[in-house]
Design an enzyme around this catalytic site. Structure first.
Site: not given
Length: 332
Positions: A18-19, A102, A205-206, A228-229
């Site tokens: 969720p971003m 967050c 993460g990562d 995510g990213r």
């Protein structure tokens, strides 16, 4: 097969994180098409839902092809979170997710998001109220702790499991780290391997390549990975990871035609969901990511972010496909 309550997922599910300002229905559409097993909405303000704020309510929009999907809420007041959970349940997602991770100042420093990691009894009480007042499976996304001196992720996981949380996603950074430094998955593995923890544990993460996804899957033993990213402008990462898991080989990165095709789909859905003006405007943030790595692309990027006419943007995308057909590098 991984189960969250009665919801059955793949053996090793890949989740879309969720971003905020990213994980909206248009973006989720292209991620689902490219292999995301489960997705979450942008995080939604509990206070916004209670006050019927248009921006918050709009984020409740979900579509059948997205399923299974989770709606994520955040807030610092137990009563507000309980009521927001009831409102979110009416949108009929498969999962209700709570944001305890967050790190941004306007959220965390008010005691919401990662801010609640400074008060684990309140976190537990808030979660219990939500679990007791909805019929949906409740999950949580959190971080390791507020800072390196306050990492109590095993205690947090136990407390959450004790009040009925059905799965936990852990981002391997503290709030203090924000998105800097390297995510420490050793803490995630400690939670997963703890004898008192029996709910699914997802790592976050990562993860930015199929090779890293497989390495972390094998090394840390998590039940699935949340991405995510690395998916922003590159929704293909989900299928690439799945292919690598099965074959040990990397799929060829999408060529310029595939990138243009997905950008068009994203644009069309953005306009359909948000309207012409807002759909075109908010799509601008994605062009740089879709066409990252193309040499001499700056003039085209400038045109894409300045153009306000849908048909002109489509023509420009066609021109990009033709212009860079032979010079485009397929390296992600």
């Amino acid at each position: 097969m991984v189960k969250i309550s009665n919801l059955e997922l793949n053996e090793f599910p890949l989740l879309l994180a969720p971003m905020e300002d990213v994980s909206d229905p248009p973006f989720r559409a292209v991620c689902k098409e490219n292999g995301a097993d489960m997705m979450y909405t942008e995080f939604i303000s509990a206070e916004g839902l209670i006050r019927d704020a248009a921006k918050s309510v709009k984020k409740l929009d979900i579509y059948d092809y997205e399923r299974p999907i989770g709606i994520q809420i955040f807030g610092d007041k137990i009563e507000s979170m309980r009521e927001a959970a009831r409102i979110a349940e009416e949108a009929q997602p498969e999962i209700l997710d709570i944001n305890y991770g967050c790190p941004v100042k306007k959220v965390a420093c008010k005691g919401a998001g990662a801010g609640i990691l400074l008060d684990l009894p309140k976190m537990q009480a808030m979660t219990k109220e939500i679990v007791d007042n909805v019929s949906l499976p409740v999950t949580v996304k959190t971080r390791l702790g507020w800072d390196e001196n306050s990492i109590k992720i095993i205690e947090a996981a136990k407390r959450l499991q004790d009040v009925g949380v059905q799965a936990l996603t852990i981002h391997g950074r503290t709030r203090k780290q924000m998105y800097k430094g390297e995510a420490d998955w050793s803490y995630i593995a400690e939670v997963k391997n703890h004898p008192d923890i029996h709910i699914p544990i997802f790592g976050n993460g990562d993860i930015d390549s199929p090779e890293k996804a497989l390495e972390y899957k094998n090394k840390y033993g998590v039940d699935g990975i949340m991405i995510g990213r690395a998916s922003i402008g590159y929704p293909w990462i989900f299928n690439e990871i799945k292919h690598y898991f099965k074959t040990g080989e990397k799929l060829q990165a999408p060529d310029i035609h595939e990138r243009v095709s997905v950008a068009k789909k994203h644009l069309d859905f953005s306009i359909e969901w948000k309207g012409d003006r807002k759909g075109i405007y908010e799509m601008r943030r994605h062009y740089t990511n879709y066409f990252r790595g193309i040499p001499n692309f700056k003039p085209f990027r400038t045109k894409l972010v300045e153009c306000n006419d849908y048909h002109e943007i489509r023509e420009l995308l066609d021109e990009i496909a033709a212009r860079f057909e032979f010079s485009f590098s397929t390296t992600p």
